[in-house]
Design an enzyme around this catalytic site. Structure first.
Site, PDB file in Angstrom:
ATOM      1  CB  CYS A  21     -54.764  56.238  31.929  1.00  0.00           C
ATOM      2  SG  CYS A  21     -53.567  56.727  30.670  1.00  0.00           S
ATOM      3  CE  LYS A  24     -50.641  56.858  34.571  1.00  0.00           C
ATOM      4  NZ  LYS A  24     -50.494  58.284  34.884  1.00  0.00           N
ATOM      5  CB  THR A  51     -41.860  65.851  41.264  1.00  0.00           C
ATOM      6  OG1 THR A  51     -41.469  65.997  39.890  1.00  0.00           O
ATOM      7  CG2 THR A  51     -40.878  66.575  42.165  1.00  0.00           C
ATOM      8  CG  ASP A  54     -46.399  64.591  32.681  1.00  0.00           C
ATOM      9  OD1 ASP A  54     -47.287  63.814  33.062  1.00  0.00           O
ATOM     10  OD2 ASP A  54     -46.444  65.821  32.873  1.00  0.00           O
ATOM     11  CG  ASP A  71     -48.263  55.947  29.287  1.00  0.00           C
ATOM     12  OD1 ASP A  71     -48.960  54.957  29.571  1.00  0.00           O
ATOM     13  OD2 ASP A  71     -48.380  57.052  29.838  1.00  0.00           O
ATOM     14  N   GLY A 142     -38.907  48.420  18.245  1.00  0.00           N
ATOM     15  CA  GLY A 142     -39.780  48.057  19.350  1.00  0.00           C
ATOM     16  C   GLY A 142     -39.501  46.661  19.849  1.00  0.00           C
ATOM     17  CG  HIS A 143     -39.249  43.545  23.145  1.00  0.00           C
ATOM     18  ND1 HIS A 143     -38.414  42.637  22.542  1.00  0.00           N
ATOM     19  CD2 HIS A 143     -39.684  42.946  24.292  1.00  0.00           C
ATOM     20  CE1 HIS A 143     -38.333  41.539  23.289  1.00  0.00           C
ATOM     21  NE2 HIS A 143     -39.093  41.705  24.358  1.00  0.00           N
ATOM     22  CB  SER A 144     -43.710  41.911  20.054  1.00  0.00           C
ATOM     23  OG  SER A 144     -42.842  41.040  19.331  1.00  0.00           O
TER      24      SER A 144
END
Length: 352
Positions: A21, A24, A51, A54, A71, A142-144
């Site tokens: 993280c 970020k 705001t 999450d 994420d 998913g995706h790659s």
């Protein structure tokens, strides 16, 4: 027939300009990018981007909300299985922080082809699957892509009842503040990259960052719990500030009460900090009040980016000890009461 090309082993963290993280965008940069980008009004969108909460929350009917998040980040450790577990645990945390229970995930994968062996990528995916199994959910797709740096994470879908949604805007004057995990993951990851992190500290970091924040779904069913957010890349000060701003209160944090990973303070005092810690302070330091004699290394601990960090919980002060006991008994031994909310205008104060 040509023999398969052998790819030599490589430190995953050496392929990334940052990790976890700590990658970020700085809070100030993110605010600037999102300014004026509010979505058109939808009555069923209970939580959007307004705001910096999450996850997004969409109310389907009077009994059901969908909680959705994504994420992903670059390696914070070199062990591919550990990296997968940490990234997946971190992504799932956003659903728990909103009071939801995850139901499925989609994988997000970017790998520098030719630099990482297929078995390493497979181990990353296996680590992510292990975290999802622990949460009781499948990775359903998913995706790659081919990417210059290794990236892994999840998009996660969860559900909750409308009355159980918990936001980072729910803190009330007089509330007690509880933090469920120890701080210092960014310091540990910086030490790891420098190859100065002890084996015991590495094990401590893995145990913390792979501990699911599932207690959030339990706490959200308690009406005495008013607000929840997870503490990740902006550090305890930054995510505390988001809660203070959104709730229209001030937060008072006790420096002595904050829980630290066992070697975090010593490493910070010796100069091991992350670049993200500096960026965080530059973004929001003016909105915080720290002791005038606070040394710089302690300030860096307060802005230290947390990968897969704990939950910051605002709750009725009269019930705080009971709630804290429940959190600890659920498997969060580092959980502490760390302060309280007061009438205010959205600042965070740290008192010695």
């Amino acid at each position: 027939m040509n023999a398969p090309v052998s790819i030599p082993p490589v430190r995953l963290t050496s392929l990334a300009h940052g990790g976890g993280c700590g990658c970020k965008l700085a809070p100030a940069v993110l605010q600037e990018l999102l300014a004026g980008a509010a979505a058109p009004p939808f009555a069923q969108l209970l939580v959007g981007t307004e705001t910096g909460d999450d996850a997004a929350v969409w109310q389907v009917d009077e009994n059901t909300c969908i909680v959705a998040t994504t994420d992903f980040f670059m390696p914070v450790v070199d062990d591919p299985h550990d990296f997968g577990r940490i990234a997946a645990t971190n992504a799932i945390s956003d659903v728990y922080a909103m009071g939801g229970r995850p139901v499925m995930a989609l994988a997000i994968l970017g790998m520098p082809l030719g630099k990482i062996a297929p078995e390493t990528v497979r181990s990353i995916l296996d680590g992510g699957r292990a975290a999802c199994t622990a949460a009781g959910i499948p990775i359903a797709g998913g995706h790659s892509i081919d990417a210059p740096e290794p990236i892994y994470g999840l998009a996660v879908i969860g559900t909750c009842r409308p009355q159980d949604v918990r936001r980072n805007t729910g803190a009330r004057p007089g509330d007690a503040l509880i933090l469920t995990k120890g701080l210092g993951v960014g310091i540990y990851s910086a030490a790891f990259k420098k190859e100065i992190l002890s084996e015991a500290a590495y094990a401590e970091m893995i145990a913390s960052t792979t501990l699911l924040n599932s207690i959030g779904a339990e706490l959200a069913r308690d009406p005495d719990v008013h607000g929840i957010t997870d503490v990740t890349g902006f550090g305890i000060l930054g995510h505390g500030l988001e809660m203070a701003r959104g709730s229209g209160v001030d937060l008072d944090l006790s420096l002595a009460a904050l829980p630290w990973l066992s070697e975090a303070e010593a490493l910070a005092e010796a100069g091991t900090v992350t670049g993200a810690s500096h960026r965080n302070w530059d973004s929001y330091g003016a909105e915080t009040d720290l002791p005038s004699d606070l040394p710089a290394w302690r300030r860096h601990l307060l802005t230290d980016p947390q990968t897969s960090g704990g939950l910051l919980v605002a709750c009725d002060a009269a019930k705080a000890d009971e709630i804290l006991a429940r959190v600890r008994s659920a498997g969060y031994p580092a959980a502490r009461r760390i302060g309280f909310a007061t009438e205010g205008s959205g600042r965070v104060r740290v008192v010695a």
